[in-house]
Design an enzyme around this catalytic site. Structure first.
Site, PDB file in Angstrom:
ATOM      1  N   ASP A 114      31.189  67.581  45.230  1.00 26.31           N
ATOM      2  CA  ASP A 114      32.266  68.568  45.147  1.00 26.31           C
ATOM      3  C   ASP A 114      31.792  69.694  44.242  1.00 26.31           C
ATOM      4  OD1 ASP A 114      33.772  66.858  46.719  1.00 26.31           O
ATOM      5  OD2 ASP A 114      34.600  65.817  44.984  1.00 26.31           O
ATOM      6  N   ASP A 166      44.766  63.087  53.515  1.00 26.49           N
ATOM      7  CA  ASP A 166      44.782  62.917  52.064  1.00 26.49           C
ATOM      8  C   ASP A 166      46.131  62.326  51.670  1.00 26.49           C
ATOM      9  OD1 ASP A 166      42.395  64.221  52.253  1.00 26.49           O
ATOM     10  OD2 ASP A 166      42.998  66.005  51.144  1.00 26.49           O
TER      11      ASP A 166
END
EC number: 5.3.1.16
Length: 241
Positions: free
Chosen positions: A129, A10
């Protein structure tokens, strides 16, 4: 077949980071993104899950850096973060990434997302998500609707694959949400990649047990950075499961 392992890199402000539950400000910095990805590649990973957090949160872009990382790696990359329209999709695909992840756009622009699912097939995965049974959008800062309604719509549009993240687990190393994954797999025939909370080799074995119902891969981030297990150990565990 064993589950595919996708070590996560990330990226925020040009650095490899990990967040806790997706919260801005909870970053732990791990240094150069290419070095992180290269370490996973050297350890035997065949995929890297590469995320532009700044683009996901709508606060900037690391596009050039991520494109450079993709070019320099010898493994397949799943690219995610801020892919919300034709221009950003084309730019992501042009990096040479094997697959791109679409999250927010699947919720905020359903017609575009449905068209992309039909047009690009296996090169596009949909990121779901989840917090409870509600989807989150825009870097997890907004609610995005009911999980099951959106999943049914995406299935009708021909979505080829889902990346399912339990936000309450992500970056916490508290174990994956096996119940959520089972339920998603029961409601779609598309393969599912599990993300969020993986902390031990036992977690990987538990996910491998879901392969017959549709779990195809697993994204691991913080556990690898924290040294809970290595990529080599994870690959061996998944192969033996």
């Amino acid at each position: 077949m064993s589950l595919t392992l996708l070590p996560a890199v990330d990226v925020a402000d040009g650095q490899a980071v990990r967040l806790v539950q997706g919260a801005a400000g909870s970053e732990t910095v791990y240094g150069d993104p290419f070095d992180a990805a290269l370490a996973w590649q050297r350890d035997g990973a065949e995929w890297i899950h590469l995320v532009d957090l700044d683009a996901a949160f709508g606060r900037g872009s690391n596009a050039e850096l991520l494109a450079d990382v993709v070019r320099r790696l010898d493994v397949r990359v799943e690219l995610s973060g801020g892919i919300r329209d034709d221009a950003s999709l084309q730019a992501a695909l042009a990096t040479g990434a094997a697959r791109v992840n679409i999250g927010t756009a699947a919720l905020e622009d359903p017609q575009w997302c449905d068209r992309v699912c039909g047009e690009y097939g296996d090169r596009v995965a949909i990121g779901l998500d989840v917090r409870g049974q509600t989807l989150s959008a825009r870097g997890w800062t907004r609610d995005g609707g009911d999980l099951w309604e959106v999943l049914a719509r995406l299935d009708r549009a021909g979505a080829s694959r889902y990346v399912v993240t339990d936000i309450t687990k992500d970056g916490t190393m508290r174990g994956p949400n096996l119940g959520l994954l089972r339920e998603v797999c029961a409601r779609t025939n598309a393969p599912v990649i599990a993300s969020g909370g993986i902390s031990t080799l036992a977690d990987l074995r538990a996910l491998a047990a879901l392969e017959p119902v549709g779990v195809e891969g697993v994204i691991a981030g913080k556990a690898l950075y924290a040294g809970a297990f290595t990529v080599a150990e994870a690959l061996r565990t998944l192969a033996d499961a």
